[in-house]
Structure formats: structure tokens, C-alpha cells
Design an enzyme around this catalytic site. Sequence first.
Site, PDB file in Angstrom:
ATOM      1  N   ASP A 263     -44.929 -10.623 -20.004  1.00 55.30           N
ATOM      2  CA  ASP A 263     -44.287 -11.711 -19.256  1.00 55.30           C
ATOM      3  C   ASP A 263     -43.782 -11.180 -17.912  1.00 55.30           C
ATOM      4  O   ASP A 263     -43.217 -10.089 -17.819  1.00 55.30           O
ATOM      5  CB  ASP A 263     -43.113 -12.306 -20.062  1.00 55.30           C
ATOM      6  CG  ASP A 263     -42.684 -13.656 -19.527  1.00 55.30           C
ATOM      7  OD1 ASP A 263     -42.881 -14.668 -20.218  1.00 55.30           O
ATOM      8  OD2 ASP A 263     -42.159 -13.714 -18.382  1.00 55.30           O
TER       9      ASP A 263
ATOM     10  N   ASN B  10     -41.959 -22.753 -26.888  1.00 54.99           N
ATOM     11  CA  ASN B  10     -41.227 -23.828 -26.228  1.00 54.99           C
ATOM     12  C   ASN B  10     -42.157 -25.015 -26.050  1.00 54.99           C
ATOM     13  O   ASN B  10     -43.341 -24.843 -25.730  1.00 54.99           O
ATOM     14  CB  ASN B  10     -40.724 -23.367 -24.855  1.00 54.99           C
ATOM     15  CG  ASN B  10     -39.745 -22.205 -24.961  1.00 54.99           C
ATOM     16  OD1 ASN B  10     -38.921 -22.158 -25.872  1.00 54.99           O
ATOM     17  ND2 ASN B  10     -39.833 -21.260 -24.041  1.00 54.99           N
TER      18      ASN B  10
ATOM     19  N   GLY C 298     -37.843 -26.495 -23.150  1.00 56.18           N
ATOM     20  CA  GLY C 298     -37.825 -25.537 -22.041  1.00 56.18           C
ATOM     21  C   GLY C 298     -39.190 -24.996 -21.659  1.00 56.18           C
ATOM     22  O   GLY C 298     -39.302 -23.895 -21.133  1.00 56.18           O
ATOM     23  N   GLN C 299     -40.247 -25.789 -21.911  1.00 57.12           N
ATOM     24  CA  GLN C 299     -41.599 -25.325 -21.567  1.00 57.12           C
ATOM     25  C   GLN C 299     -41.835 -25.446 -20.062  1.00 57.12           C
ATOM     26  O   GLN C 299     -41.649 -26.521 -19.484  1.00 57.12           O
ATOM     27  CB  GLN C 299     -42.644 -26.160 -22.328  1.00 57.12           C
ATOM     28  CG  GLN C 299     -44.066 -25.674 -22.116  1.00 57.12           C
ATOM     29  CD  GLN C 299     -45.092 -26.464 -22.925  1.00 57.12           C
ATOM     30  OE1 GLN C 299     -44.763 -27.501 -23.506  1.00 57.12           O
ATOM     31  NE2 GLN C 299     -46.312 -25.983 -22.957  1.00 57.12           N
TER      32      GLN C 299
ATOM     33  N   HIS D 281     -48.517 -21.181 -25.545  1.00 54.45           N
ATOM     34  CA  HIS D 281     -48.278 -19.738 -25.597  1.00 54.45           C
ATOM     35  C   HIS D 281     -47.104 -19.458 -26.515  1.00 54.45           C
ATOM     36  O   HIS D 281     -46.173 -20.252 -26.608  1.00 54.45           O
ATOM     37  CB  HIS D 281     -48.005 -19.168 -24.201  1.00 54.45           C
ATOM     38  CG  HIS D 281     -46.907 -19.868 -23.463  1.00 54.45           C
ATOM     39  ND1 HIS D 281     -47.072 -21.101 -22.872  1.00 54.45           N
ATOM     40  CD2 HIS D 281     -45.609 -19.534 -23.274  1.00 54.45           C
ATOM     41  CE1 HIS D 281     -45.938 -21.471 -22.314  1.00 54.45           C
ATOM     42  NE2 HIS D 281     -45.027 -20.549 -22.548  1.00 54.45           N
ATOM     43  N   LEU D 282     -47.171 -18.316 -27.177  1.00 57.87           N
ATOM     44  CA  LEU D 282     -46.053 -17.840 -27.992  1.00 57.87           C
ATOM     45  C   LEU D 282     -45.401 -16.680 -27.256  1.00 57.87           C
ATOM     46  O   LEU D 282     -46.098 -15.784 -26.778  1.00 57.87           O
ATOM     47  CB  LEU D 282     -46.526 -17.334 -29.353  1.00 57.87           C
ATOM     48  CG  LEU D 282     -47.002 -18.350 -30.382  1.00 57.87           C
ATOM     49  CD1 LEU D 282     -48.449 -18.729 -30.131  1.00 57.87           C
ATOM     50  CD2 LEU D 282     -46.855 -17.781 -31.792  1.00 57.87           C
ATOM     51  N   HIS D 283     -44.086 -16.719 -27.172  1.00 54.09           N
ATOM     52  CA  HIS D 283     -43.351 -15.567 -26.651  1.00 54.09           C
ATOM     53  C   HIS D 283     -43.165 -14.582 -27.805  1.00 54.09           C
ATOM     54  O   HIS D 283     -42.768 -14.984 -28.909  1.00 54.09           O
ATOM     55  CB  HIS D 283     -41.970 -15.989 -26.140  1.00 54.09           C
ATOM     56  CG  HIS D 283     -42.001 -16.934 -24.978  1.00 54.09           C
ATOM     57  ND1 HIS D 283     -41.784 -16.524 -23.685  1.00 54.09           N
ATOM     58  CD2 HIS D 283     -42.223 -18.271 -24.924  1.00 54.09           C
ATOM     59  CE1 HIS D 283     -41.875 -17.571 -22.877  1.00 54.09           C
ATOM     60  NE2 HIS D 283     -42.144 -18.652 -23.610  1.00 54.09           N
TER      61      HIS D 283
HETATM   62  P1  AMP Z   1     -42.358 -21.319 -21.085  1.00 53.58           P
HETATM   63  O1  AMP Z   1     -41.021 -21.613 -20.450  1.00 53.58           O
HETATM   64  O2  AMP Z   1     -42.263 -21.212 -22.579  1.00 53.58           O
HETATM   65  O3  AMP Z   1     -43.414 -22.271 -20.619  1.00 53.58           O
HETATM   66  O4  AMP Z   1     -42.739 -19.862 -20.611  1.00 53.58           O
HETATM   67  C1  AMP Z   1     -43.547 -19.575 -19.506  1.00 53.58           C
HETATM   68  C2  AMP Z   1     -43.466 -18.090 -19.296  1.00 53.58           C
HETATM   69  O5  AMP Z   1     -44.539 -17.694 -18.472  1.00 53.58           O
HETATM   70  C3  AMP Z   1     -42.167 -17.609 -18.618  1.00 53.58           C
HETATM   71  O6  AMP Z   1     -41.502 -16.677 -19.460  1.00 53.58           O
HETATM   72  C4  AMP Z   1     -42.670 -16.958 -17.328  1.00 53.58           C
HETATM   73  O7  AMP Z   1     -41.928 -15.813 -16.981  1.00 53.58           O
HETATM   74  C5  AMP Z   1     -44.108 -16.622 -17.678  1.00 53.58           C
HETATM   75  N1  AMP Z   1     -45.034 -16.533 -16.564  1.00 53.58           N
HETATM   76  C6  AMP Z   1     -45.248 -17.452 -15.602  1.00 53.58           C
HETATM   77  N2  AMP Z   1     -46.212 -17.031 -14.749  1.00 53.58           N
HETATM   78  C7  AMP Z   1     -46.619 -15.819 -15.219  1.00 53.58           C
HETATM   79  C8  AMP Z   1     -47.585 -14.864 -14.780  1.00 53.58           C
HETATM   80  N3  AMP Z   1     -48.336 -15.069 -13.677  1.00 53.58           N
HETATM   81  N4  AMP Z   1     -47.727 -13.720 -15.492  1.00 53.58           N
HETATM   82  C9  AMP Z   1     -46.965 -13.491 -16.579  1.00 53.58           C
HETATM   83  N5  AMP Z   1     -46.043 -14.359 -17.047  1.00 53.58           N
HETATM   84  C10 AMP Z   1     -45.863 -15.503 -16.369  1.00 53.58           C
END
Ligand code: AMP
Length: 114
Positions: free
Chosen positions: A30, A87, A93-94, A100-102
Site C-alpha cells: 500500500d 472496505n 470508507g472505500q 481489494h483486501l487490506h
Molecule cells: P480503500 O479505502 O479500501 O479503497 O483503500 C484504497 C487503498 O489503496 C488505500 O489504502 C491507498 O493508500 C491505496 N492506494 C491508492 N493508490 C495506490 C497506488 N497507486 N499504489 C498502492 N496503493 C494505493
Amino acid sequence: MDDCVFCKIIRGDIPSNIIYDGELVIVIRDLNPQAPHHYLVIPKEHIPNTTSIADGSGEMLEEIFRAIKEVASKKGIDKTGFRTVINQGKYGGQEVDHLHLHLLGGRPMGWPPG
Ligand code: AMP
């Protein structure tokens, strides 16, 4: 999807730190980590969110959990434990509308989540 940041990463149009590159799933670091280990487990197909997952997606879902297992073990966070988070939508909070999974680890996680 032309304007999706994760599709651009999967196509190789923008750089990323790739941890796992499988048939149906990719894992990247991330960009804005919230823990010492923070990875994103992303299906290569553009699926907006959990409720868009089609019937018959079993192979992709299996690979997601195989990738989590592999990355957690490779990074050593399988021993101390980790958290996976999805999310969805405004209240969830998406920010990126590509499923995607964190995968978060390397520190104790609080509960309940914010
Ligand atoms: P969400 O809020 O669950 O949609 O998470 C999106 C995640 O994508 C966030 O934690 C961002 O930091 C991450 N993110 C956005 N752009 C990039 C990127 N180019 N490379 C890596 N992570 C990213």
C-alpha cells in the site's frame, strides 16, 4: 477499466511494489501504509466491490486466500497475527472502486475498528 488505478497497476501502466503476482490475483504494497506491513490483495479482473462478485468466482476467491497465506508467511506476520479488511462504499470508507483486501500486520490492532 481505463481510469481505475488498480487496473493501471495490473496492466503495468503505473509502477507499484509487487509482492505476489499470480494468475488471477496480485498483491502490492500500500502506498500509504497504516501498519508496518500493509499490502493490498487485488483480483486482476475489475470487480467494483464484494457485492459485485459473480457466482463462479471460486478460483479467484481461493487464490486471494492462498496469496494471503503466502504473503503472510513470506513476511513473517503469520506468527504474530494480522488483520484483513475489505472496505465497501461510503460508510465502509472505500476509496478505490476495485475490490481489494487490506492485509495489515506488524503491530497490535485495536477493536472495534474506527
Ligand atoms: P480503500 O479505502 O479500501 O479503497 O483503500 C484504497 C487503498 O489503496 C488505500 O489504502 C491507498 O493508500 C491505496 N492506494 C491508492 N493508490 C495506490 C497506488 N497507486 N499504489 C498502492 N496503493 C494505493
